[in-house]
Design an enzyme around this catalytic site. Structure first.
Site, PDB file in Angstrom:
ATOM      1  CG  ASN A  10      74.070 -35.873  27.452  1.00  0.00           C
ATOM      2  OD1 ASN A  10      74.494 -35.040  27.057  1.00  0.00           O
ATOM      3  ND2 ASN A  10      74.708 -36.933  28.016  1.00  0.00           N
ATOM      4  CG  HIS A  94      78.056 -38.625  31.150  1.00  0.00           C
ATOM      5  ND1 HIS A  94      78.678 -39.535  30.236  1.00  0.00           N
ATOM      6  CD2 HIS A  94      76.390 -38.808  30.837  1.00  0.00           C
ATOM      7  CE1 HIS A  94      77.681 -40.548  29.623  1.00  0.00           C
ATOM      8  NE2 HIS A  94      76.158 -40.129  29.869  1.00  0.00           N
ATOM      9  CD  GLU A  96      79.233 -40.966  26.413  1.00  0.00           C
ATOM     10  OE1 GLU A  96      79.028 -39.773  26.410  1.00  0.00           O
ATOM     11  OE2 GLU A  96      78.352 -41.679  26.453  1.00  0.00           O
ATOM     12  N   GLY A 172      74.200 -46.245  25.728  1.00  0.00           N
ATOM     13  CA  GLY A 172      74.376 -46.595  24.278  1.00  0.00           C
ATOM     14  C   GLY A 172      74.235 -47.996  23.751  1.00  0.00           C
TER      15      GLY A 172
HETATM   16  P1  PGA Z   1      71.930 -43.296  25.797  1.00  0.00           P
HETATM   17  O1  PGA Z   1      72.883 -42.242  26.751  1.00  0.00           O
HETATM   18  O2  PGA Z   1      70.570 -43.072  26.350  1.00  0.00           O
HETATM   19  O3  PGA Z   1      72.112 -43.112  24.433  1.00  0.00           O
HETATM   20  O4  PGA Z   1      72.240 -44.638  26.421  1.00  0.00           O
HETATM   21  C1  PGA Z   1      72.377 -42.169  27.966  1.00  0.00           C
HETATM   22  C2  PGA Z   1      73.673 -41.346  28.823  1.00  0.00           C
HETATM   23  O5  PGA Z   1      74.563 -40.898  28.177  1.00  0.00           O
HETATM   24  O6  PGA Z   1      73.382 -41.328  29.953  1.00  0.00           O
END
Ligand code: PGA
Length: 254
Positions: A10, A94, A96, A172
């Site tokens: 992603n 997601h 976000e 993250g």
């Molecule tokens: P990350 O993101 O690997 O940077 O923790 C994962 C995600 O957005 O699902």
């Protein structure tokens, strides 16, 4: 039930066309596993660039879609438009999008319907916040996110969905969910699918994990029962890191 491992990058809001092209060209050189599904969730502007390189075994998709079919929705991209550029899948829900863009479960359900109509595979992301986990609400939150997103689909279409368990606190953060948590959560999501839609659906639907997956954590993550793959954010931006994760996964799941 044999569900081939799926590894999704992603890219979020990263990569220009040139950067995407360089990534794909390098990936092609170091990609050694043909028994895994490799997917790239790309920004809209580089989907065609990635597809044009035509790397065998690598699918390219989007990170979001409008819940509307068409109309006066400035800045939105429809499922029909995604199908037009040959996107094969699309992330939906997601955290976000849910948190930063205030997407509701009802909107997410509509987005899934639009994707299904357009013949694009939805990858439904679900996950609890740290506070919800602390309050013992994890299962309740996940089951309700899954129920609202899928309840108006036919059984046949539910079977095509891929779920991704993405605890908000792990995204993250540098701290992936532990093996114990993955065992428990993936097992209970599969159980929920079985009780709600039957054994066949629970056998068919893949459940991936996302949240701080790296080459250091991948082996432990995919060794857990009911983890059918991973969705990788940060560590998917560097082609060598991403290819290394694919290599480790391929060796473990021969
Ligand atoms: P990350 O993101 O690997 O940077 O923790 C994962 C995600 O957005 O699902």
């Amino acid at each position: 039930m044999d569900r081939p491992l799926t590894i999704i990058a992603n890219w979020k809001m990263h990569k220009t066309r040139l950067q995407a092209q360089e990534f794909m060209q390098s990936l092609q050189k170091c990609l050694v596993c043909d028994h895994l599904n490799v997917l790239i969730a790309a920004p809209y502007t580089v989907i065609e660039t990635c597809i044009a390189l035509g790397i065998p075994g690598v699918k390219v998709g989007a990170q979001n879609v409008s819940e509307h079919r068409s109309g006066p929705y400035t800045g939105e991209i429809s499922a029909e438009m995604l199908a037009d550029v040959k996107a094969s899948f699309c992330l939906v829900g997601h955290s976000e999008r849910r948190i930063l863009f205030h997407e509701t479960s009802e909107q997410i359900a509509k987005k899934i319907l639009r994707l299904v109509e357009a013949g694009i595979q939805p990858i439904l992301c679900v996950g609890e916040t740290f506070e919800q986990r602390q309050a013992g609400l994890t299962e309740q939150v996940l089951f309700s996110q899954i129920e609202t997103a899928l309840c108006s689909l036919s059984l046949q279409d539910i079977g095509k969905i891929c779920l991704s368990y993405e605890p908000v606190w792990a995204i993250g953060s540098g701290v992936a969910a532990s093996a114990e948590i993955l065992q428990l959560v993936h097992g209970s999501c599969r159980d929920f699918l079985r009780k709600r839609w039957g054994q066949d659906i629970s056998d068919q639907v893949k459940i991936l994990y996302g949240g701080s997956v790296t080459s250091h954590t991948i082996a432990q993550i995919i060794s857990q029962n009911d983890v059918d793959g991973v969705l990788i954010g940060g560590a998917s931006l560097d082609v060598h890191m991403f290819a290394n994760i694919i290599k480790i996964s391929g060796e473990l799941k021969l």
